[in-house]
Design a protein around this motif. Structure first.
Motif, PDB file in Angstrom:
ATOM      1  N   HIS A  58      47.068  38.681  31.701  1.00  0.00           N
ATOM      2  CA  HIS A  58      47.281  38.205  30.638  1.00  0.00           C
ATOM      3  C   HIS A  58      48.465  37.109  30.268  1.00  0.00           C
ATOM      4  CE1 HIS A  58      44.767  41.748  30.195  1.00  0.00           C
ATOM      5  NE2 HIS A  58      44.130  41.276  28.777  1.00  0.00           N
ATOM      6  N   ALA A  88      42.417  29.428  19.393  1.00  0.00           N
ATOM      7  CA  ALA A  88      41.515  28.932  20.657  1.00  0.00           C
ATOM      8  C   ALA A  88      41.364  27.440  20.769  1.00  0.00           C
ATOM      9  CB  ALA A  88      40.248  29.683  20.267  1.00  0.00           C
ATOM     10  N   VAL A 125      43.120  30.044  32.231  1.00  0.00           N
ATOM     11  CA  VAL A 125      42.981  30.532  31.045  1.00  0.00           C
ATOM     12  C   VAL A 125      42.147  29.840  30.211  1.00  0.00           C
ATOM     13  CG1 VAL A 125      44.960  29.046  29.982  1.00  0.00           C
ATOM     14  CG2 VAL A 125      44.619  31.364  28.986  1.00  0.00           C
ATOM     15  N   LEU A 132      42.815  26.379  24.172  1.00  0.00           N
ATOM     16  CA  LEU A 132      42.291  26.336  25.538  1.00  0.00           C
ATOM     17  C   LEU A 132      40.866  25.585  25.430  1.00  0.00           C
ATOM     18  CD1 LEU A 132      42.314  29.954  25.430  1.00  0.00           C
ATOM     19  CD2 LEU A 132      44.008  28.782  26.346  1.00  0.00           C
ATOM     20  N   VAL A 146      41.561  33.681  23.603  1.00  0.00           N
ATOM     21  CA  VAL A 146      42.684  34.241  23.065  1.00  0.00           C
ATOM     22  C   VAL A 146      42.211  35.805  22.747  1.00  0.00           C
ATOM     23  CG1 VAL A 146      43.704  34.036  20.607  1.00  0.00           C
ATOM     24  CG2 VAL A 146      43.180  31.728  21.945  1.00  0.00           C
ATOM     25  N   TYR A 171      46.819  35.844  25.396  1.00  0.00           N
ATOM     26  CA  TYR A 171      45.720  35.476  25.934  1.00  0.00           C
ATOM     27  C   TYR A 171      45.031  36.299  26.978  1.00  0.00           C
ATOM     28  CZ  TYR A 171      47.246  30.689  24.304  1.00  0.00           C
ATOM     29  OH  TYR A 171      47.849  29.692  23.486  1.00  0.00           O
ATOM     30  N   GLY A 179      38.405  32.253  30.079  1.00  0.00           N
ATOM     31  CA  GLY A 179      39.727  32.656  29.254  1.00  0.00           C
ATOM     32  C   GLY A 179      39.461  33.054  28.003  1.00  0.00           C
TER      33      GLY A 179
END
Length: 372
Positions: A335, A240, A220, A243, A228, A270, A226
């Motif tokens: 997701h 975000a 992710v 991540l 948001v 996500y 990956g």
């Protein structure tokens, strides 16, 4: 290849005291919801510039807005939080002005290669010393090329933003329509001047061969493709942030919501890099001490519209702590969703796993389609 979403031209009024951002010109850029591919925290860098006499090129990618100190001067003049070149001159007394072709440039290595959706050339605090116009070009070059290699004649540069007038003390935004994977940019200012920040918003397109070599990775993470998709609250900081690479170093480098006064809870959804098999979860509350989430759960779904399947049931979180959970059984999905109760924040979410065969095939096809 590009379309100016908001046009600012001309200088701003000289700074008259008070809030330096009071007369700052900006707009709502829809593409800014995407990842900033030139985020220094993703590994981006300004690797060369032809001139940085007044202010260093590296300032272009500094996270956060530019700072203005009206009383700060150095041996070369006003100290500015941006990239500023000296004033260009002509060849002699009969031709003291720069030519129409004269310009300054900076080379930027994107932190995460990808498809660019929009660019912001921010001239905050450059009121009468901003460039008259800017242009932006992009290239896709594998590996870690040197500035000399990038400036060589065999590199193909694609114009994303043609030479366009910009305004001083303004966020000049440009939507980009080129559907290709890029690794480097060349920012040109015509003929000279200063730019405070450069933001390059887009979708990360990872190298599938690198992910295959890793095997197990954070499926992710922004750097791996990956992202948001949505969140219940963005009051204090962007979702975000959860991540980003590495650990938070301050409270505002995570995600924090406002205080709830109802019986609800907050959440983030996500998009994974591609369909993946998740085997372990990390939830970090670093630097969130009196405001960390009380409890959290994590769910996965396989495809748009599919039902959410809980991976981690509602679990008590500790402040300023890295929590690690090995799943009893691997779970497949495209997701993810984290729900926090009732509010507060987390600093990072990591979902460790590997691509499924279908996920790897999808990424490889997209990489080829975008010229990677």
């Amino acid at each position: 290849m590009t379309e100016s979403t908001t046009r600012f031209t001309g200088p701003a009024a000289p700074f008259g005291g008070g809030d330096p951002y009071a007369d700052y010109r900006t707009a709502d850029f829809p593409f800014a919801a995407h990842t900033d591919l030139a985020d220094r925290r993703l590994g981006a860098g300004v690797i060369a510039a032809n001139d940085e006499f007044f202010a260093e090129r590296e300032n272009l990618l500094t996270p956060g807005p530019a700072v203005f100190d009206p009383g700060r001067f150095g041996h070369k003049g006003k100290v500015m939080d941006g990239w500023e070149t000296r004033r260009r001159r002509g060849t002699d007394a009969g031709q003291p002005w720069p030519t129409a072709e004269d310009h300054d440039w900076a080379l930027i290595r994107l932190g995460a290669p990808g498809v660019i959706r929009g660019i912001v050339v921010d001239t905050a605090h450059f009121r009468g010393n901003h460039p008259e116009a800017v242009s932006v070009e992009a290239a896709s070059v594998p590996g870690t090329p040197s500035p000399e290699q990038l400036l060589g004649g065999d590199v193909k540069w694609t114009t994303l933003v043609p030479r366009t007038p910009v305004g001083g003390h303004a966020a000049n935004g440009f939507a980009v329509s080129a559907r290709q994977r890029f690794t480097h940019l060349r920012l040109n200012q015509h003929p000279d001047g200063g730019v405070a920040r450069l933001r390059v918003y887009g979708e990360v397109v990872p190298d599938p061969s690198w992910l295959a070599a890793l095997g197990t990775f954070d499926v992710v993470a922004l750097e791996n493709g990956g992202g948001v998709e949505d969140a219940s609250d963005r009051f204090y900081s962007p979702p975000a942030h959860t991540l980003l690479p590495g650990s938070s170093r301050r409270m505002d480098e995570g995600w924090e919501t406002r205080r709830r006064r109802d019986r609800g809870h907050d959440w983030i959804t996500y998009r994974l890099a591609a369909q993946s098999e998740v085997r372990a979860v990390e939830i970090d509350t670093a630097y969130l001490k009196g405001n960390s989430a009380g409890w959290a759960s994590v769910s996965l779904r396989d495809g748009e519209g599919a039902d959410w399947v809980e991976l981690l049931p509602r679990t008590r979180l500790q402040p300023d702590t890295l929590h690690r959970f090995v799943l009893p059984d691997p779970a497949v999905g495209t997701h993810a969703r984290v729900d926090i109760y009732p509010d507060g924040g987390i600093s990072r979410l990591r979902l460790h796993g590997s691509l499924t065969e279908a996920g790897a095939s999808h990424l490889a096809a997209r990489h080829r389609e975008l010229g990677g």
